[in-house]
Write an enzyme that holds these catalytic residues in place. Sequence first.
Site, PDB file in Angstrom:
ATOM      1  N   THR A  43      -6.456   4.761 -12.182  1.00  0.00           N
ATOM      2  CA  THR A  43      -5.752   5.718 -12.752  1.00  0.00           C
ATOM      3  C   THR A  43      -5.335   5.191 -14.114  1.00  0.00           C
ATOM      4  OG1 THR A  43      -4.046   5.596 -11.410  1.00  0.00           O
ATOM      5  CG2 THR A  43      -5.622   7.142 -10.878  1.00  0.00           C
ATOM      6  N   TYR A  70      -2.238 -14.746  -7.493  1.00  0.00           N
ATOM      7  CA  TYR A  70      -1.548 -15.769  -7.673  1.00  0.00           C
ATOM      8  C   TYR A  70      -0.885 -16.033  -9.115  1.00  0.00           C
ATOM      9  CZ  TYR A  70      -3.647 -16.683  -3.350  1.00  0.00           C
ATOM     10  OH  TYR A  70      -4.104 -16.463  -1.722  1.00  0.00           O
ATOM     11  N   LEU A  79       4.363  -1.011  -8.967  1.00  0.00           N
ATOM     12  CA  LEU A  79       3.999   0.296  -9.113  1.00  0.00           C
ATOM     13  C   LEU A  79       2.608   0.697  -8.843  1.00  0.00           C
ATOM     14  CD1 LEU A  79       6.549  -0.378 -10.660  1.00  0.00           C
ATOM     15  CD2 LEU A  79       5.802   1.410 -12.709  1.00  0.00           C
ATOM     16  N   LYS A  97      -4.798   2.055   1.645  1.00  0.00           N
ATOM     17  CA  LYS A  97      -4.939   0.544   1.351  1.00  0.00           C
ATOM     18  C   LYS A  97      -4.180   0.048   0.183  1.00  0.00           C
ATOM     19  CE  LYS A  97      -9.652  -0.256   3.299  1.00  0.00           C
ATOM     20  NZ  LYS A  97     -11.075  -0.551   2.990  1.00  0.00           N
ATOM     21  N   TYR A 151      -1.231   9.327   0.792  1.00  0.00           N
ATOM     22  CA  TYR A 151      -0.012   9.038  -0.156  1.00  0.00           C
ATOM     23  C   TYR A 151       1.312   8.988   0.494  1.00  0.00           C
ATOM     24  CZ  TYR A 151       2.765   8.787  -4.454  1.00  0.00           C
ATOM     25  OH  TYR A 151       3.486   8.362  -5.385  1.00  0.00           O
ATOM     26  N   HIS A 187      -1.747  11.515 -17.447  1.00  0.00           N
ATOM     27  CA  HIS A 187      -3.329  11.407 -17.585  1.00  0.00           C
ATOM     28  C   HIS A 187      -3.306  12.969 -17.867  1.00  0.00           C
ATOM     29  CE1 HIS A 187      -7.411  11.621 -16.573  1.00  0.00           C
ATOM     30  NE2 HIS A 187      -7.415  10.348 -16.501  1.00  0.00           N
TER      31      HIS A 187
END
Length: 320
Positions: A43, A70, A79, A97, A151, A187
């Site tokens: 996004t 790493y 975020l 996920k 969400y 967006h």
Amino acid sequence: MARLYGSRKRILITGGAGFLGSHLTDRLLDLGHEVICVDNLFTGTKRNIDHLHRHPRYEFMRHDVCFPLYVEVDEIYNLACPASPIHYQHDPVQTTKTSVHGAINMLGLAKRLKCKILQASTSEVYGDPAIHPQPEDYWGNVNPIGLRSCYDEGKRCAETLFFDYHRQHNLKIKVMRIFNTYGPRMHPNDGRVVSNFIMQALTGEPLTIYGEGKQTRSFCYVDDLVEGMIRLMDSEDSVTGPINVGNPDEFTIKELCELVLTHTGSASKVIYLPLPDDDPKQRKPDSKLALSLLNWSPSVELAAGLVRTIEYFRWVQANA
């Protein structure tokens, strides 16, 4: 271990090419820090960060936080996660996920580095609240199997992980519950009410109000939100949150619609459609903690913020 050199810090921002992440990046660079931006561009967009690629203290990494990372940094702002219903419902399994695996991976990195980490949580953890305004000690009214739950519950689980890492590993955590935020770099097609109304007004399409437009939201301009985020990160270690950060001024969706029509000068009509499932009827932060612990309160009025946002969307249209 953290690698502080004087006052300059190397800071990791996941989701750094997104709406909030890119504004946070700008502010941290202005403060003299180094920033590593991590984003898989699901996004987020390169347009948000094009102006940064030649900056000597900026680095972009295309990476999905569902996989370990790493790097050596002093602080982490987590975020990464699609935040609009259209985007997070497009692939709900991946949304969960991103919240859960992403939190585990970033917490593991923070544990190894012994550095502070901030979680960008959300007012969605309160669901369709039965208490108004919503204080941080309210546990919420969330549908765990609804269309929005990927969400809502993903962010709730991320908060759980943050506090378990804090208790079990003495990790320095900050949890921020973000309420509706708007501004340049949103967006254009994210399905949120501010961007929807502005784009519909600028293109002459009807403005769509769901339900009767009596549901309320509080709208925080992005610069104010970023200021609150940095203040929370820089606060004493004892201030873990969760802390609500958002504008306590409340507007109905119908009032927002009228403001957008006024400031765009649009002659668009208004149409009314059925209210989506699990759409909260009220959403407003109890912001006493942010004021008392962070000395933070928003300063940008909705009308002024809308004017800046409309100018941005006009620019997007002109450069499409």
